[in-house]
Design a protein around this motif. Structure first.
Motif, PDB file in Angstrom:
ATOM      1  N   MET A 197      -3.326   0.025  -3.183  1.00  0.00           N
ATOM      2  CA  MET A 197      -2.375  -1.076  -3.331  1.00  0.00           C
ATOM      3  C   MET A 197      -1.730  -0.990  -4.714  1.00  0.00           C
ATOM      4  SD  MET A 197      -2.197  -2.930  -0.593  1.00  0.00           S
ATOM      5  CE  MET A 197      -1.396  -4.395  -1.269  1.00  0.00           C
ATOM      6  N   VAL A 198      -0.424  -1.144  -4.759  1.00  0.00           N
ATOM      7  CA  VAL A 198       0.299  -1.087  -6.031  1.00  0.00           C
ATOM      8  C   VAL A 198       1.256  -2.267  -6.113  1.00  0.00           C
ATOM      9  CG1 VAL A 198       0.144   1.424  -6.179  1.00  0.00           C
ATOM     10  CG2 VAL A 198       2.128   0.374  -5.079  1.00  0.00           C
ATOM     11  N   ASN A 199       1.672  -2.551  -7.345  1.00  0.00           N
ATOM     12  CA  ASN A 199       2.691  -3.574  -7.565  1.00  0.00           C
ATOM     13  C   ASN A 199       3.568  -3.130  -8.727  1.00  0.00           C
ATOM     14  OD1 ASN A 199       1.277  -4.294  -9.989  1.00  0.00           O
ATOM     15  ND2 ASN A 199      -0.115  -5.534  -8.737  1.00  0.00           N
ATOM     16  N   THR A 200       4.382  -4.032  -9.219  1.00  0.00           N
ATOM     17  CA  THR A 200       5.357  -3.649 -10.242  1.00  0.00           C
ATOM     18  C   THR A 200       4.723  -3.317 -11.589  1.00  0.00           C
ATOM     19  OG1 THR A 200       5.678  -5.997 -10.739  1.00  0.00           O
ATOM     20  CG2 THR A 200       7.199  -4.989  -9.167  1.00  0.00           C
ATOM     21  N   ASP A 230      13.519   0.173  -2.860  1.00  0.00           N
ATOM     22  CA  ASP A 230      12.510   0.053  -3.918  1.00  0.00           C
ATOM     23  C   ASP A 230      11.122   0.474  -3.450  1.00  0.00           C
ATOM     24  OD1 ASP A 230      14.419  -0.840  -5.641  1.00  0.00           O
ATOM     25  OD2 ASP A 230      13.904  -2.969  -5.463  1.00  0.00           O
ATOM     26  N   ALA A 231      10.941   0.603  -2.161  1.00  0.00           N
ATOM     27  CA  ALA A 231       9.647   1.045  -1.646  1.00  0.00           C
ATOM     28  C   ALA A 231       9.419   2.527  -1.904  1.00  0.00           C
ATOM     29  CB  ALA A 231       9.550   0.754  -0.149  1.00  0.00           C
ATOM     30  N   SER A 232      10.445   3.225  -2.354  1.00  0.00           N
ATOM     31  CA  SER A 232      10.319   4.644  -2.700  1.00  0.00           C
ATOM     32  C   SER A 232      10.316   4.787  -4.216  1.00  0.00           C
ATOM     33  CB  SER A 232      11.481   5.447  -2.108  1.00  0.00           C
ATOM     34  OG  SER A 232      11.464   5.388  -0.695  1.00  0.00           O
ATOM     35  N   GLN A 289       5.842   6.721  -1.546  1.00  0.00           N
ATOM     36  CA  GLN A 289       6.483   5.664  -0.769  1.00  0.00           C
ATOM     37  C   GLN A 289       5.461   4.621  -0.355  1.00  0.00           C
ATOM     38  OE1 GLN A 289       8.637   6.917   2.831  1.00  0.00           O
ATOM     39  NE2 GLN A 289      10.418   5.939   1.899  1.00  0.00           N
ATOM     40  N   LEU A 290       5.910   3.360  -0.396  1.00  0.00           N
ATOM     41  CA  LEU A 290       5.075   2.256   0.060  1.00  0.00           C
ATOM     42  C   LEU A 290       5.290   2.041   1.557  1.00  0.00           C
ATOM     43  CD1 LEU A 290       5.412   1.793  -3.075  1.00  0.00           C
ATOM     44  CD2 LEU A 290       5.088  -0.631  -2.597  1.00  0.00           C
ATOM     45  N   PRO A 315       0.827  -1.207   0.000  1.00  0.00           N
ATOM     46  CA  PRO A 315       0.000   0.000   0.000  1.00  0.00           C
ATOM     47  C   PRO A 315       0.864   1.261   0.000  1.00  0.00           C
ATOM     48  CG  PRO A 315       0.123  -0.897   2.213  1.00  0.00           C
ATOM     49  CD  PRO A 315       0.867  -1.859   1.330  1.00  0.00           C
ATOM     50  N   LEU A 316       0.364   2.297  -0.671  1.00  0.00           N
ATOM     51  CA  LEU A 316       1.050   3.586  -0.652  1.00  0.00           C
ATOM     52  C   LEU A 316       0.780   4.279   0.682  1.00  0.00           C
ATOM     53  CD1 LEU A 316       0.313   4.992  -4.235  1.00  0.00           C
ATOM     54  CD2 LEU A 316       2.539   4.288  -3.346  1.00  0.00           C
TER      55      LEU A 316
END
Length: 373
Positions: A201-204, A180-182, A102-103, A82-83
């Protein structure tokens, strides 16, 4: 009474006779007048006539192109989750490396701490294994330790080395996952899209931001093949922004290697020269590039020029329809193609003569024409 009626009857008859005679005489008079010969006028072919130009117009070589950024990107996360923070909005200017969003990093921080502890433990084991193997080597040299004891110490040392390397790699991986969370800006630019908000929610594969570099701009334009050989890397052209009319300057950076078989054009990329613009330039804007300076070199300073449509030609030989005394006369000419849509008349025509603007019209020597605007 009878006499009066007779007089009236005679007078009426006389009036009828006069009227009849008048009508007959009028018809005869009209028939005697010569009718105008309108046959030639009504059957004449309407044409547009033009005179050869002694100089091509300055705007004869303008091409429409589009401004675009040299760098643009769609940004997504390199991790899933999640962001927790979104730090920019559309239109914000950002710098390379700036954090945009940022996640959730709570679990990632824990993972880094665990990896660090595992690395420390592996390093301690390696230190112990190093001491053991060095002692075993000395004892084996003095004959106080059997070969099997030395072999066991060597194996333990190599295992400790592998465990230490594995723990170090795990620690680096945990650090990279935290990094990578940023989501960061890959270059200086402006945010053009923001598709997610805090809590999403995000992913690659999630598109989160769009970014463009508004400083490094270029124009993509299709240039006719007739003058492409006159354009080189470094050729300078004037640009005009639509619809404001603001002017700017470009320098040709790249010329395409192939000619489009349909449009007979070549793709040209030209860099916008910094500091030479009268207004703010934005990617996506339509612009006009003026290559008239190049066109002038290609066409020469003197000559008689006609639109290509006014000449029926094959190679350098052709003909035009000269308008004279309401009729056309075929005139053989020698031409040279100088620009798209234009030819130079080398022989066979003077600047005072008028020619039909469209040589493909159905005509022959002596065809009657009337000039229309």
């Amino acid at each position: 009474m009878t006499k009066r009626i007779g007089v009236k009857a005679v007078m009426a008859a006389a009036m009828v006779a006069v009227a009849a005679g008048g009508c007959s005489g009028g018809a005869s008079a009209k028939a005697a007048l010569p009718a105008p010969d309108a046959t030639q006028t009504s059957n004449a072919l309407g044409v547009k006539a033009i005179a050869p130009a002694t100089k091509l117009e300055a705007n004869v070589m303008q091409a429409t192109g589009q401004l675009r950024s040299k760098q643009e990107a769609t940004l997504s996360a390199r991790a899933s989750g999640p962001l927790t923070r979104v730090l920019v909005k559309v239109g914000d200017k950002v710098k390379k490396g700036q954090v945009l969003a940022q996640l959730d990093t709570d679990t990632l921080h824990i993972a880094v701490e665990q990896a660090a502890a595992a690395r420390s433990a592996a390093a301690a084991l390696l230190d112990g294994a190093t001491i053991d193997v060095e002692r075993a080597r000395k004892l084996a040299t003095s004959g106080s330790l059997a070969q099997s004891g030395l072999d066991k110490a060597e194996v333990g040392f190599r295992q400790a080395q592998a465990q230490a390397a594995q723990a170090s790699a795990a620690y680096k991986n945990a650090q990279q996952m935290l990094k990578d969370a940023s989501i960061v800006a890959p270059f200086d630019g402006v945010i053009t899209a923001r598709n997610k908000n805090v809590g999403d929610m995000v992913n690659t594969s999630t598109n989160i931001f769009g970014i463009v570099d508004t400083e490094g701009l270029e124009v993509r334009v299709l240039v006719p093949e007739a003058i492409i050989d006159r354009i080189q890397q470094g050729t300078v052209a004037q640009g005009t922004l639509n619809p404001s009319g603001a002017r700017f300057e470009v320098k040709v950076a790249n010329l395409g290697a192939v000619i489009d078989p349909q449009s007979r054009t070549v793709e040209v990329l030209a860099d916008v020269v910094p500091g030479k613009s009268e207004a703010t330039l934005r990617p996506g804007a339509l612009v006009e590039l003026d290559f008239s300076a190049v066109a002038g070199e290609a066409a020469g300073d003197q000559g008689l020029f006609l639109p290509a449509q006014a000449v029926s030609s094959k190679g350098q030989q052709g003909f035009v329809w000269v308008v004279q005394d309401g009729k056309v006369q075929r005139r053989d000419v020698k031409v040279q193609r100088v620009l798209p849509g234009y030819v130079r008349v080398v022989e066979g025509l003077s600047s005072q003569e008028q020619v039909v603007a469209d040589a493909s019209l159905p005509m022959k020597d002596g065809t009657a024409v009337r000039v229309v605007q």
